[in-house]
Design an enzyme around this catalytic site. Structure first.
Site, PDB file in Angstrom:
ATOM      1  N   SER A 146       5.571 -59.771   0.959  1.00 21.03           N
ATOM      2  CA  SER A 146       4.965 -59.714  -0.314  1.00 21.03           C
ATOM      3  C   SER A 146       3.674 -58.764  -0.633  1.00 21.03           C
ATOM      4  O   SER A 146       3.039 -58.452   0.685  1.00 21.03           O
ATOM      5  CB  SER A 146       4.671 -60.943  -0.936  1.00 21.03           C
ATOM      6  OG  SER A 146       3.944 -60.984  -2.176  1.00 21.03           O
ATOM      7  N   TYR A 159       0.385 -69.363  -0.992  1.00 22.22           N
ATOM      8  CA  TYR A 159       1.293 -68.183  -0.732  1.00 22.22           C
ATOM      9  C   TYR A 159       0.678 -66.873  -0.046  1.00 22.22           C
ATOM     10  O   TYR A 159       1.550 -66.176   0.949  1.00 22.22           O
ATOM     11  CB  TYR A 159       1.817 -67.584  -2.382  1.00 22.22           C
ATOM     12  CG  TYR A 159       2.706 -66.682  -2.441  1.00 22.22           C
ATOM     13  CD1 TYR A 159       4.173 -67.124  -2.220  1.00 22.22           C
ATOM     14  CD2 TYR A 159       2.572 -65.435  -2.523  1.00 22.22           C
ATOM     15  CE1 TYR A 159       5.114 -66.305  -2.317  1.00 22.22           C
ATOM     16  CE2 TYR A 159       3.675 -64.429  -2.482  1.00 22.22           C
ATOM     17  CZ  TYR A 159       5.044 -64.848  -2.412  1.00 22.22           C
ATOM     18  OH  TYR A 159       5.935 -64.002  -2.731  1.00 22.22           O
TER      19      TYR A 159
END
Length: 255
Positions: A146, A159
Site C-alpha cells: 500500500s 495497517y
C-alpha cells in the site's frame, strides 16, 4: 497470444475489490485462476461476482475457501491448485483488512487481526506456494502492499505496520529466491475506488478533500488500474524485475 496463457494463478481475497479485478483480468489473459477467499460471493456492494467475470471470458477457475491466517487452509489452497491444474505459476497475496486507529487507541485484538491477515497471511501463502513455484518456468509472487507501506497514513498505525512489513518481506524474498528465478514484487495502491472505502468517499468530505489533495492525478484509481499492473508483474515482461514496489497511486508517494 494471451499474456498469461497456460499459467495457473492463486489470488487470495479474490472475491471482492482489487482481488476480484486482478483475478478477472488474469482470466482474460488466459490464466487458470484459483480464487482463495473466506467467502465465495463479493462482500459489501461489489456488483459482480468474480466467477461471472471468469465465466464470461471462458477462463478455467476454482474456488477454495481460504483463511490466509490458517496455515493448513493455505496449504490446502495450493494443493488444490496443483491437483486441479497441474502446477502453480503465480501467487497474488491480495487478502487484507483495514481498521482505522491511532496507535494509542488501537485495540490489541484489532492490531493482531490486521497483522495476521495482511502480513502473516502473505508470509504463510508464500511459504506454501514457493516449493511449487520452483517448478514453474514463469514463477511470480505479487504482494499487495500500500502507499501506507511506504509512507505514514493518518490514524492507521496497525495497517501501516502490516503493509510496511509486506514491503520489506517482498524485498527479502526477492533476494532469497532470485537464484530460483522467482520474481517477487509488490504493488502499492493509493486511493482505489472500492466498496471498502465508498462510505468515506461519499459521506466524509474532510477525508475526501484530504485524499484529493494528496493525489496529484485528477482522479482516484479504479481496481482495474491495479489489475493492469498485476498482469505486467505476472507476465514474462517483468522477468528482470524483482524486489520492486510498484506504486499505483496517481503520484501520492512522488511528493
Amino acid at each position: 497470444m494471451q499474456r498469461l496463457e497456460n499459467c495457473t494463478a492463486v489470488v487470495t481475497g479474490a472475491s471482492s475489490g482489487i482481488g476480484n479485478s486482478i483475478a478477472a483480468r488474469f482470466g482474460r489473459e488466459g490464466a487458470n485462476v484459483v480464487v482463495a477467499d473466506v467467502r465465495r460471493e463479493p462482500k459489501l456492494d461489489d456488483k459482480r461476482s468474480v466467477f461471472d467475470k471468469l465465466e464470461e471470458c471462458g477462463a478455467d477457475s476454482l474456488f477454495v475457501e481460504t483463511d490466509v491466517t490458517d496455515e493448513t487452509a493455505v496449504e490446502a489452497a495450493v494443493d488444490a491448485a496443483v491437483d486441479e491444474f497441474g502446477g502453480l505459476d503465480i501467487l497474488v497475496n491480495n487478502a487484507g483488512i483495514y481498521y482505522q486507529y491511532e496507535a494509542h487507541e488501537t485495540p490489541t485484538e484489532d492490531y493482531d487481526a490486521i497483522t495476521d491477515v495482511n502480513l502473516r497471511g502473505t508470509f504463510l501463502c508464500s511459504k506454501a506456494a514457493i516449493p511449487e513455484l520452483k517448478n514453474s518456468d514463469n514463477a511470480k509472487i505479487i504482494n499487495l502492499s500500500s502507499i501506507f507501506g511506504l509512507v505514514g497514513g493518518g490514524s492507521s498505525a496497525a495497517y501501516c505496520a502490516s503493509k510496511g512489513g509486506v514491503t520489506n518481506l517482498t524485498r527479502q524474498m526477492a533476494l532469497d529466491y532470485a537464484e530460483d528465478e522467482i520474481n517477487v514484487n509488490a504493488l502499492a495502491p493509493g486511493i482505489i475506488k472500492t466498496a471498502q472505502n465508498v462510505e468515506w468517499r461519499e459521506n466524509d468530505p474532510e477525508i475526501l478533500a484530504d485524499w484529493e489533495e494528496k493525489t496529484p492525478w485528477p482522479r482516484f484509481g479504479d481496481p482495474e488500474d491495479v489489475a493492469d499492473a498485476a498482469v505486467f508483474l505476472a507476465s514474462d515482461e517483468s522477468d528482470f524485475i524483482t524486489g520492486d514496489i510498484l506504486s499505483v497511486d496517481g503520484g501520492w508517494t512522488a511528493q
